[in-house]
Design an enzyme around this catalytic site. Structure first.
Site, short mmCIF file in Angstrom:
data_model
loop_
_atom_site.label_atom_id
_atom_site.label_comp_id
_atom_site.label_asym_id
_atom_site.label_seq_id
_atom_site.Cartn_x
_atom_site.Cartn_y
_atom_site.Cartn_z
N SER A 1 -58.51 -51.64 -28.56
CA SER A 1 -57.60 -52.66 -29.07
C SER A 1 -57.44 -53.84 -28.13
O SER A 1 -56.93 -54.89 -28.54
CB SER A 1 -56.22 -52.05 -29.34
OG SER A 1 -55.61 -51.62 -28.13
N LYS B 1 -50.82 -53.49 -23.94
CA LYS B 1 -50.98 -54.66 -24.80
C LYS B 1 -50.66 -55.92 -24.00
O LYS B 1 -50.09 -55.87 -22.91
CB LYS B 1 -50.03 -54.59 -26.02
CG LYS B 1 -50.20 -53.36 -26.89
CD LYS B 1 -51.50 -53.36 -27.66
CE LYS B 1 -51.63 -52.11 -28.53
NZ LYS B 1 -52.94 -52.03 -29.19
#
Length: 291
Positions: free
Chosen positions: A108, A165
């Site tokens: 991701s 993230k």
């Protein structure tokens, strides 16, 4: 002792220099195993060979030790126990309060973080202290957090999981990701086209772009043929602060919370789907990325 704690085994047979040498070797093996040989048969074989070598060495040294020679204080049981507790405390303290390695299992954050890369994370100042699944205590965040940082945090729907993230929105920010373009507080974020990234897993090329978020530049992957809307958004706290439509999502970040996104924009499970990251979920900031 030579098998399970080589440096302690050498201290027991009154060889303090050898104890230091085995401690250094053990640290090297630990670092190499953690970052390069983890979960491989080679790593296990090296550790077994090291333990057996130390045990054999200690046995031979003990056999030559004179019964008439007094044992030094550091080889007594209480010194050995104190040393073992001290070494464990130092290792535990560094991981719990200062820096800790994490392994990133997903794609991701491509192309910034390769699949299964190792992350060195600063923990001091971010208020979430603990390691080895043991949470010690929480304090308020005292270290700086800036848009563009990569952070490690406890996944809000399941705090036993750790996510990495990019930090996009601070408390009070208005974040919009519409038609695959990011804007913060009404200001469109600069985006310029880069080269192609080859995904070895999908065996396909994806277009890269360089995004400049308040002076921080990084690469993102954007698939031109992917839909811009967020079809899998879940119910989450402060869900009413987000508006979803066919072009994307707009969110007002609540106080005490943060908005995150993955650099692999069309293949990232992030704040667009499950909401905001509470401040007490943040573990630390990524300092280094080791492939």
């Amino acid at each position: 002792l030579g098998i399970f704690a080589p440096p302690i085994g050498m201290m027991y047979v009154a060889q303090i220099r050898w104890a230091g040498a085995y401690l250094l070797i053990a640290l090297i093996i630990g670092v190499v195993g953690e970052f390069y040989l983890r979960e491989t048969a080679i790593a296990g074989a090296i550790q077994i060979l090291f333990a057996l070598t130390c045990a054999t060495h200690a046995y031979r040294l003990a056999a030559r030790y004179s019964d008439e020679e007094p044992r030094p204080t550091y080889s007594r049981w209480y010194a050995l126990l104190g040393t073992a507790i001290g070494l464990f405390s130092v290792a535990f303290g560094v991981r719990a309060f200062l820096v800790e390695p994490f392994r990133f299992p997903s794609g991701s954050m491509l192309p910034t973080i390769p699949l299964r890369a190792h992350l060195i994370v600063q923990k001091w100042g971010y208020g979430n202290y603990g390691t080895y699944s043991l949470n010690l205590f929480h304090t308020s965040i005292s270290a700086p957090l800036s848009r563009g940082d990569i952070i490690i945090f406890e996944f809000p729907p399941d705090r036993s999981l750790h996510y990495a993230k990019r930090l996009i929105g601070l408390p009070g920010d208005k974040i919009a990701y519409r038609a695959k373009r990011l804007s913060v507080n009404g200001t469109p974020i600069s985006l310029r086209q880069g080269g192609d990234y080859f995904d070895s897993k999908a065996l396909a090329y994806t277009q890269t772009f360089t995004e400049s978020l308040m002076g921080v530049e990084y690469s993102v992957l954007i698939e031109n043929d992917a839909f811009p809307n967020i079809p899998t958004a879940l119910s989450f706290p402060f869900h009413e602060k987000c508006v979803y439509d066919a072009d994307g999502v707009t969110c007002d970040v609540p106080v005490g919370h943060y908005f995150t996104m993955g650099d692999n924009r069309d293949n990232s499970n992030d704040s667009r789907m499950w909401g905001f990251v509470p401040a007490d979920h943040i573990i630390g900031k990524v300092l280094y990325i080791l492939p």
